[in-house]
Design a protein around this motif. Structure first.
Motif, PDB file in Angstrom:
ATOM      1  N   SER A  22       0.809  -1.224   0.000  1.00  0.00           N
ATOM      2  CA  SER A  22       0.000   0.000   0.000  1.00  0.00           C
ATOM      3  C   SER A  22       0.839   1.271   0.000  1.00  0.00           C
ATOM      4  O   SER A  22       0.317   2.346  -0.285  1.00  0.00           O
ATOM      5  CB  SER A  22      -0.922   0.014   1.222  1.00  0.00           C
ATOM      6  N   LYS A  23       2.134   1.160   0.296  1.00  0.00           N
ATOM      7  CA  LYS A  23       2.988   2.340   0.349  1.00  0.00           C
ATOM      8  C   LYS A  23       4.217   2.149  -0.523  1.00  0.00           C
ATOM      9  O   LYS A  23       4.723   1.041  -0.683  1.00  0.00           O
ATOM     10  CB  LYS A  23       3.409   2.645   1.790  1.00  0.00           C
ATOM     11  N   PHE A  24       4.695   3.281  -1.065  1.00  0.00           N
ATOM     12  CA  PHE A  24       5.896   3.264  -1.905  1.00  0.00           C
ATOM     13  C   PHE A  24       7.104   3.398  -0.989  1.00  0.00           C
ATOM     14  O   PHE A  24       7.386   4.468  -0.461  1.00  0.00           O
ATOM     15  CB  PHE A  24       5.840   4.425  -2.895  1.00  0.00           C
ATOM     16  N   LEU A  25       7.824   2.293  -0.803  1.00  0.00           N
ATOM     17  CA  LEU A  25       8.940   2.258   0.141  1.00  0.00           C
ATOM     18  C   LEU A  25      10.273   2.057  -0.555  1.00  0.00           C
ATOM     19  O   LEU A  25      11.226   1.573   0.042  1.00  0.00           O
ATOM     20  CB  LEU A  25       8.698   1.140   1.174  1.00  0.00           C
ATOM     21  N   THR A  26      10.338   2.429  -1.831  1.00  0.00           N
ATOM     22  CA  THR A  26      11.570   2.281  -2.582  1.00  0.00           C
ATOM     23  C   THR A  26      12.392   3.571  -2.568  1.00  0.00           C
ATOM     24  O   THR A  26      13.433   3.654  -3.213  1.00  0.00           O
ATOM     25  CB  THR A  26      11.261   1.853  -4.041  1.00  0.00           C
ATOM     26  N   LEU A  27      11.893   4.582  -1.868  1.00  0.00           N
ATOM     27  CA  LEU A  27      12.646   5.825  -1.762  1.00  0.00           C
ATOM     28  C   LEU A  27      13.956   5.584  -1.015  1.00  0.00           C
ATOM     29  O   LEU A  27      14.029   4.753  -0.125  1.00  0.00           O
ATOM     30  CB  LEU A  27      11.828   6.880  -1.005  1.00  0.00           C
ATOM     31  N   THR A  28      14.980   6.332  -1.392  1.00  0.00           N
ATOM     32  CA  THR A  28      16.264   6.252  -0.701  1.00  0.00           C
ATOM     33  C   THR A  28      16.657   7.659  -0.241  1.00  0.00           C
ATOM     34  O   THR A  28      16.059   8.650  -0.644  1.00  0.00           O
ATOM     35  CB  THR A  28      17.358   5.694  -1.630  1.00  0.00           C
ATOM     36  N   GLY A  29      17.670   7.728   0.593  1.00  0.00           N
ATOM     37  CA  GLY A  29      18.103   9.025   1.095  1.00  0.00           C
ATOM     38  C   GLY A  29      18.932   9.820   0.102  1.00  0.00           C
ATOM     39  O   GLY A  29      18.965  11.052   0.162  1.00  0.00           O
ATOM     40  N   TRP A  30      19.564   9.132  -0.853  1.00  0.00           N
ATOM     41  CA  TRP A  30      20.466   9.817  -1.776  1.00  0.00           C
ATOM     42  C   TRP A  30      19.801  10.848  -2.669  1.00  0.00           C
ATOM     43  O   TRP A  30      20.393  11.907  -2.927  1.00  0.00           O
ATOM     44  CB  TRP A  30      21.236   8.797  -2.602  1.00  0.00           C
ATOM     45  N   TYR A  93      15.004   3.472  -8.775  1.00  0.00           N
ATOM     46  CA  TYR A  93      15.045   2.448  -9.819  1.00  0.00           C
ATOM     47  C   TYR A  93      16.121   1.414  -9.525  1.00  0.00           C
ATOM     48  O   TYR A  93      15.905   0.200  -9.654  1.00  0.00           O
ATOM     49  CB  TYR A  93      15.288   3.113 -11.174  1.00  0.00           C
ATOM     50  N   LYS A  94      17.306   1.898  -9.095  1.00  0.00           N
ATOM     51  CA  LYS A  94      18.387   0.979  -8.737  1.00  0.00           C
ATOM     52  C   LYS A  94      17.992   0.109  -7.548  1.00  0.00           C
ATOM     53  O   LYS A  94      18.274  -1.098  -7.523  1.00  0.00           O
ATOM     54  CB  LYS A  94      19.645   1.770  -8.390  1.00  0.00           C
ATOM     55  N   LYS A  95      17.325   0.714  -6.561  1.00  0.00           N
ATOM     56  CA  LYS A  95      16.907  -0.035  -5.381  1.00  0.00           C
ATOM     57  C   LYS A  95      15.861  -1.081  -5.748  1.00  0.00           C
ATOM     58  O   LYS A  95      15.886  -2.206  -5.236  1.00  0.00           O
ATOM     59  CB  LYS A  95      16.354   0.919  -4.324  1.00  0.00           C
ATOM     60  N   ALA A  96      14.948  -0.701  -6.639  1.00  0.00           N
ATOM     61  CA  ALA A  96      13.913  -1.644  -7.067  1.00  0.00           C
ATOM     62  C   ALA A  96      14.537  -2.828  -7.812  1.00  0.00           C
ATOM     63  O   ALA A  96      14.133  -3.982  -7.609  1.00  0.00           O
ATOM     64  CB  ALA A  96      12.894  -0.934  -7.953  1.00  0.00           C
ATOM     65  N   LEU A  97      15.524  -2.558  -8.663  1.00  0.00           N
ATOM     66  CA  LEU A  97      16.205  -3.641  -9.378  1.00  0.00           C
ATOM     67  C   LEU A  97      16.917  -4.570  -8.403  1.00  0.00           C
ATOM     68  O   LEU A  97      16.870  -5.798  -8.546  1.00  0.00           O
ATOM     69  CB  LEU A  97      17.210  -3.056 -10.373  1.00  0.00           C
ATOM     70  N   LYS A  98      17.571  -3.974  -7.412  1.00  0.00           N
ATOM     71  CA  LYS A  98      18.305  -4.768  -6.430  1.00  0.00           C
ATOM     72  C   LYS A  98      17.368  -5.676  -5.641  1.00  0.00           C
ATOM     73  O   LYS A  98      17.700  -6.830  -5.337  1.00  0.00           O
ATOM     74  CB  LYS A  98      19.044  -3.829  -5.480  1.00  0.00           C
ATOM     75  N   ASN A  99      16.183  -5.152  -5.311  1.00  0.00           N
ATOM     76  CA  ASN A  99      15.207  -5.937  -4.536  1.00  0.00           C
ATOM     77  C   ASN A  99      14.277  -6.762  -5.420  1.00  0.00           C
ATOM     78  O   ASN A  99      13.336  -7.373  -4.923  1.00  0.00           O
ATOM     79  CB  ASN A  99      14.379  -4.999  -3.653  1.00  0.00           C
ATOM     80  N   ARG A 100      14.540  -6.710  -6.745  1.00  0.00           N
ATOM     81  CA  ARG A 100      13.715  -7.441  -7.718  1.00  0.00           C
ATOM     82  C   ARG A 100      12.246  -7.030  -7.603  1.00  0.00           C
ATOM     83  O   ARG A 100      11.339  -7.856  -7.614  1.00  0.00           O
ATOM     84  CB  ARG A 100      13.861  -8.956  -7.522  1.00  0.00           C
ATOM     85  N   GLU A 101      12.050  -5.723  -7.541  1.00  0.00           N
ATOM     86  CA  GLU A 101      10.712  -5.163  -7.464  1.00  0.00           C
ATOM     87  C   GLU A 101      10.452  -4.294  -8.689  1.00  0.00           C
ATOM     88  O   GLU A 101      11.376  -3.897  -9.404  1.00  0.00           O
ATOM     89  CB  GLU A 101      10.556  -4.314  -6.194  1.00  0.00           C
TER      90      GLU A 101
END
Length: 207
Positions: A22-30, A93-101
Motif C-alpha cells: 500500500s505504500k511506496f517504500l523504494t525511496l532512498t536518502g540519496w 530504480y536501482k533499489k527496485a532492481l536490487k530488490n527485484r521489485e
C-alpha cells in the motif's frame, strides 16, 4: 502449537507485507541529498550572478522590469528541477532492481498522482505570477506548493516525508513575509532541508 512470540512475528510479517503493498517504500536518502546539493549550487550561482550586485530587487510586489535576469534565474531553477527529478527516479530504480521489485506499481502510481496535483497547481500559479511580473512571489510559492505536495504524498510513503513537507510550507510562508530574503529561505528549504532529510533517511533505512 505456535508460541505467543511466533504469532507476534507472523503478525509483524503480515503488517510489513500490507505496508509494502500500500505504500511506496523504494525511496532512498540519496535523492534528497543530491537534490539539496543541486539546490545549493543553483542558489550560489543565482546569488553571485544577480543578487550580490543588487541587480535584482527582490523585496517588492510591484511589477519588476528585469525580464532578462529573471529569465536566467528561471532557466537555472528548471535545470536544478530536472537534475533533482532525474536523481529521484534513478536511485529508487536501482533499489527496485536490487530488490527485484517493479518501480512503477500501484503504490508508486498513487504517490505520483497525489503529489502531482499540488505540484501542477503550484507550477501553473508560478507561471501566472511570472507573466504578471510579480517575481518576488515565485520562490515562496514553489516552497509552499512543494510542501503541500510532500504532505499529500506522505500518506503513500514514509511518514518522515510529512515533516519535510510541513517544514517547506513554513519556510515558504516565512519567505512570503520576508520577501527580501526569499532566496535564503528557498536555499534552506530546497538545499539544507533536503540534505538533512536525505542523510536521516539513509541512516535510518539504508544502513
Amino acid at each position: 502449537m505456535k508460541t505467543e512470540q511466533e504469532y507476534i512475528n507472523d503478525l509483524s510479517e503480515i503488517r510489513s507485507m500490507m505496508e509494502r503493498s500500500s505504500k511506496f517504500l523504494t525511496l532512498t536518502g540519496w535523492p534528497g541529498i543530491m537534490a539539496g546539493i543541486y539546490a545549493l549550487i543553483g542558489a550560489f550561482i543565482a546569488y553571485r550572478s544577480y543578487y550580490k550586485n543588487d541587480q535584482l530587487v527582490y523585496n517588492t510586489l510591484e511589477r519588476q522590469e528585469v525580464p532578462g535576469i529573471v529569465n536566467d534565474i528561471f532557466l537555472l531553477a528548471l535545470v536544478v528541477l530536472a537534475l533533482a527529478i532525474g536523481t529521484a527516479i534513478y536511485f529508487p530504480y536501482k533499489k527496485a532492481l536490487k530488490n527485484r521489485e517493479t518501480l512503477w506499481n500501484a503504490s508508486s502510481k498513487r504517490l505520483v498522482i497525489n503529489m502531482t496535483i499540488p505540484l501542477l497547481t503550484g507550477g501553473i500559479l508560478v507561471l501566472i505570477i511570472y507573466t504578471k511580473g510579480l517575481y518576488a512571489l515565485m520562490a515562496p510559492l514553489t516552497l509552499v506548493f512543494y510542501g503541500l505536495s510532500l504532505l499529500q504524498g506522505s500518506k503513500y510513503t514514509y511518514e518522515e516525508v510529512k515533516y519535510l513537507g510541513i517544514s517547506e510550507i513554513v519556510l515558504g510562508l516565512m519567505a512570503t513575509y520576508y520577501l527580501g530574503y526569499a532566496l535564503l529561505f528557498w536555499t534552506i528549504g530546497f538545499g539544507v532541508m533536503h540534505i538533512f532529510y536525505g542523510i536521516y533517511m539513509h541512516l535510518k533505512y539504508e544502513k
